[in-house]
Design a protein around this motif. Structure first.
Motif, PDB file in Angstrom:
ATOM      1  N   ASP A  42       0.832  -1.202   0.000  1.00 44.45           N
ATOM      2  CA  ASP A  42       0.000   0.000   0.000  1.00 44.45           C
ATOM      3  C   ASP A  42       0.870   1.257   0.000  1.00 44.45           C
ATOM      4  OD1 ASP A  42      -2.807   0.885   0.087  1.00 44.45           O
ATOM      5  OD2 ASP A  42      -2.182   1.869   1.939  1.00 44.45           O
ATOM      6  N   ARG A  45       2.166   1.651  -3.492  1.00 44.80           N
ATOM      7  CA  ARG A  45       1.096   2.125  -4.376  1.00 44.80           C
ATOM      8  C   ARG A  45       0.959   3.645  -4.281  1.00 44.80           C
ATOM      9  NH1 ARG A  45      -4.068   3.587  -3.452  1.00 44.80           N
ATOM     10  NH2 ARG A  45      -3.814   3.050  -1.241  1.00 44.80           N
ATOM     11  N   HIS A 194      -8.747   0.206  -8.059  1.00 41.96           N
ATOM     12  CA  HIS A 194      -7.486   0.105  -8.787  1.00 41.96           C
ATOM     13  C   HIS A 194      -7.605   0.600 -10.227  1.00 41.96           C
ATOM     14  CE1 HIS A 194      -5.989  -3.245  -5.836  1.00 41.96           C
ATOM     15  NE2 HIS A 194      -6.063  -2.051  -5.284  1.00 41.96           N
ATOM     16  N   GLU A 197      -7.155   4.318 -10.328  1.00 40.07           N
ATOM     17  CA  GLU A 197      -5.767   4.686 -10.079  1.00 40.07           C
ATOM     18  C   GLU A 197      -4.922   4.484 -11.328  1.00 40.07           C
ATOM     19  OE1 GLU A 197      -5.664   3.597  -5.290  1.00 40.07           O
ATOM     20  OE2 GLU A 197      -4.550   2.375  -6.743  1.00 40.07           O
ATOM     21  N   ARG A 198      -5.177   3.401 -12.050  1.00 36.48           N
ATOM     22  CA  ARG A 198      -4.429   3.166 -13.290  1.00 36.48           C
ATOM     23  C   ARG A 198      -4.745   4.232 -14.328  1.00 36.48           C
ATOM     24  NH1 ARG A 198      -4.494  -2.961 -15.328  1.00 36.48           N
ATOM     25  NH2 ARG A 198      -3.134  -1.957 -16.869  1.00 36.48           N
ATOM     26  N   LEU A 221       2.738  -0.025 -11.192  1.00 38.64           N
ATOM     27  CA  LEU A 221       1.520   0.102 -10.394  1.00 38.64           C
ATOM     28  C   LEU A 221       0.611  -1.094 -10.604  1.00 38.64           C
ATOM     29  CD1 LEU A 221      -0.227   1.828  -8.508  1.00 38.64           C
ATOM     30  CD2 LEU A 221      -1.259   2.845 -10.569  1.00 38.64           C
ATOM     31  N   ILE A 224       1.807  -3.890  -8.449  1.00 43.36           N
ATOM     32  CA  ILE A 224       1.464  -3.705  -7.038  1.00 43.36           C
ATOM     33  C   ILE A 224      -0.012  -4.016  -6.807  1.00 43.36           C
ATOM     34  CG2 ILE A 224       1.208  -1.961  -5.236  1.00 43.36           C
ATOM     35  CD1 ILE A 224       3.787  -0.722  -6.200  1.00 43.36           C
ATOM     36  N   HIS A 225      -0.882  -3.638  -7.747  1.00 43.34           N
ATOM     37  CA  HIS A 225      -2.303  -3.967  -7.627  1.00 43.34           C
ATOM     38  C   HIS A 225      -2.514  -5.477  -7.546  1.00 43.34           C
ATOM     39  CE1 HIS A 225      -3.811   0.105  -9.434  1.00 43.34           C
ATOM     40  NE2 HIS A 225      -3.519   0.189  -8.150  1.00 43.34           N
TER      41      HIS A 225
END
Length: 461
Positions: A42, A45, A194, A197-198, A221, A224-225
């Motif tokens: 986290d 991220r 997610h 965020e992408r 990223l 990490i997701h």
């Protein structure tokens, strides 16, 4: 001029690009070699999400804090104790520039056009991917469920997710426990937002497309997701009776590898796919037993401090328009000599307490810079020069006897006298129309008149 953080000159644009590259490159190297292998997902991220915006905004914000800019008015003023004016009554030079051919002459419009074309191309590519995703899945049957929408693909799409949509391949060879684990994985993407965020990082990537490090962030990223979703899937299923047998942490990597080998590459680049997402890296992260080195989460702080100090030092090195005030000892010595040689009734060149303009030296230079206008005829003929304007700050704090000490064309006999005179008049008018008030200078505690001279340079680019 309205407040803006956008670069308005070629030098400012190139400086923004170089500083953004430095910031983003340093942040990426820190993530690549210090944070990537750690399991505080986290934190990583948030680090990747904030990094491009920091690299994008810090350089123009630093430029906006320079003297005379709109943001500098929000910053605390320097400590009192001196006017900040140079000894000898000579103020720092002010340069008035006129861009030949208009405000966007030279390479700046071409660079802005190239940059804008790159941003538009990447944003159009992103829009095309979203349109393809919509068109290829809009006819699939959907079922509303608490917190998400289940889209049954019938084997035409692999198990994946996008936004609130979970694309479910009911033909996949999964046991009931395995299906629960895979669904928990995709729901972790949905509940963690997610997809958004992408998309946000893709927009930042488009805005920073000239910086090569920006193109490394979206895959990192996405990885990490997947780590976050894997951890959520194991946690969600480990508490069930079936989960303790069939989808325990040791069995989950086996499920991941089996599904990755048995499925095809999805044609939905923006969707989170369970079967084709950094499979080997995810398995290694799931099976590692290395301890968490939480101290590494503090590494961005000293790095950020060093980078900011470096950028601020570079800004100060490049901006020499406002030199520091002279030491009080020099002013005191000069005023002592002046007092011994001074004739009654004449203005002083040096006094014990020099006159102060309302707002200080920076405000004085800013006001003069706003008032000086490059004469259109001189700018069109590309006439350049430097005019020296001498004036007196009276004992009442009023500007008096503003006169031309040296004209802009005196050292340039080839320059038209009429055009050079326009530069001189523009300089005189700016000094005579200063809006601020003066605190008069003092000698032996009494207000006295003091001379000042300011050079104003006219330059055509």
């Amino acid at each position: 001029m309205p407040p803006t953080l956008l670069p308005t000159t070629t030098a400012a644009l190139l400086s923004w690009g170089l500083q953004s590259t430095l910031l983003l490159g340093a942040g990426w190297l820190l993530y690549r070699y210090a944070l990537r292998q750690e399991r505080f997902f986290d934190f990583n991220r948030r680090f990747l999400l904030g990094l491009p915006w920091v690299a994008m905004l810090i350089p123009p914000l630093l430029s906006a804090t320079e003297p005379g800019t709109w943001l500098s008015s929000w910053l605390p003023e320097s400590a009192p104790g001196g006017s900040g004016l140079l000894n000898g009554g000579l103020l720092p030079a002010i340069t008035v520039r006129e861009l030949s051919g208009g405000p966007l002459a030279g390479p700046l419009p071409w660079l802005l056009g190239l940059y804008g074309a790159g941003v538009a191309l990447l944003l159009l590519r992103l829009a095309g991917q979203l349109l393809h995703l919509h068109r290829s899945t809009r006819h699939l049957p959907r079922e509303d469920r608490p917190g998400y929408v289940l889209v049954r693909t019938g084997g035409r799409r692999p198990i994946s997710s996008f936004g609130r949509l979970v694309f479910w391949d009911e033909t996949a060879p999964l046991t009931a426990a395995e299906a629960r684990a895979v669904l928990a994985h995709e729901l972790a993407h949905v509940r963690g937002h997610h997809t958004y965020e992408r998309l946000l990082l893709e927009v930042a990537r488009a805005l920073l497309w000239p910086v090569p490090f920006a193109h490394l962030l979206p895959p990192a990223l996405a990885q990490i997701h997947e780590f976050l979703a894997d951890a959520a899937a194991i946690q969600a299923t480990a508490g069930t009776p079936a989960g303790r047998n069939e989808t325990a942490p040791a069995a989950y990597p086996t499920l991941l590898a089996r599904l990755a080998l048995g499925q095809f590459q999805p044609d939905l680049p923006l969707a989170h796919s369970f079967t084709q997402s950094f499979t080997l890296t995810r398995i290694r992260m799931l099976t590692t037993s290395a301890p968490l080195r939480r101290w590494k989460r503090w590494l961005p702080l000293p790095l950020s401090a060093c980078l900011l100090l470096t950028l601020v030092a570079c800004e100060k090195e490049l901006d020499n328009s406002v030199p520091p005030p002279p030491p009080p000892a020099l002013i005191s010595a000069a005023s002592t000599v002046e007092a011994a040689q001074h004739q009654p009734g004449d203005p002083y060149n040096y006094v014990e307490q020099m006159p102060e303009y309302a707002g200080g030296q920076e405000q004085l230079l800013a006001d003069i810079g706003k008032l000086v206008k490059y004469p259109p005829a001189a700018a069109a003929a590309k006439v350049e020069g430097r005019a020296f304007v001498k004036f007196v700050v009276s004992a009442d704090g009023i500007i008096q006897a503003a006169e031309l000490q040296k004209g802009a064309g005196e050292d340039k006999p080839s320059v038209s006298k009429a055009l050079a005179q326009q530069l001189d008049e523009a300089s005189l008018n700016a000094v005579r129309n200063l809006p601020g008030k003066w605190t008069p200078g003092r000698q032996n505690g009494k207000p006295v008149p003091v001379y000042y001279t300011i050079p104003i340079t006219f330059s055509v680019k």
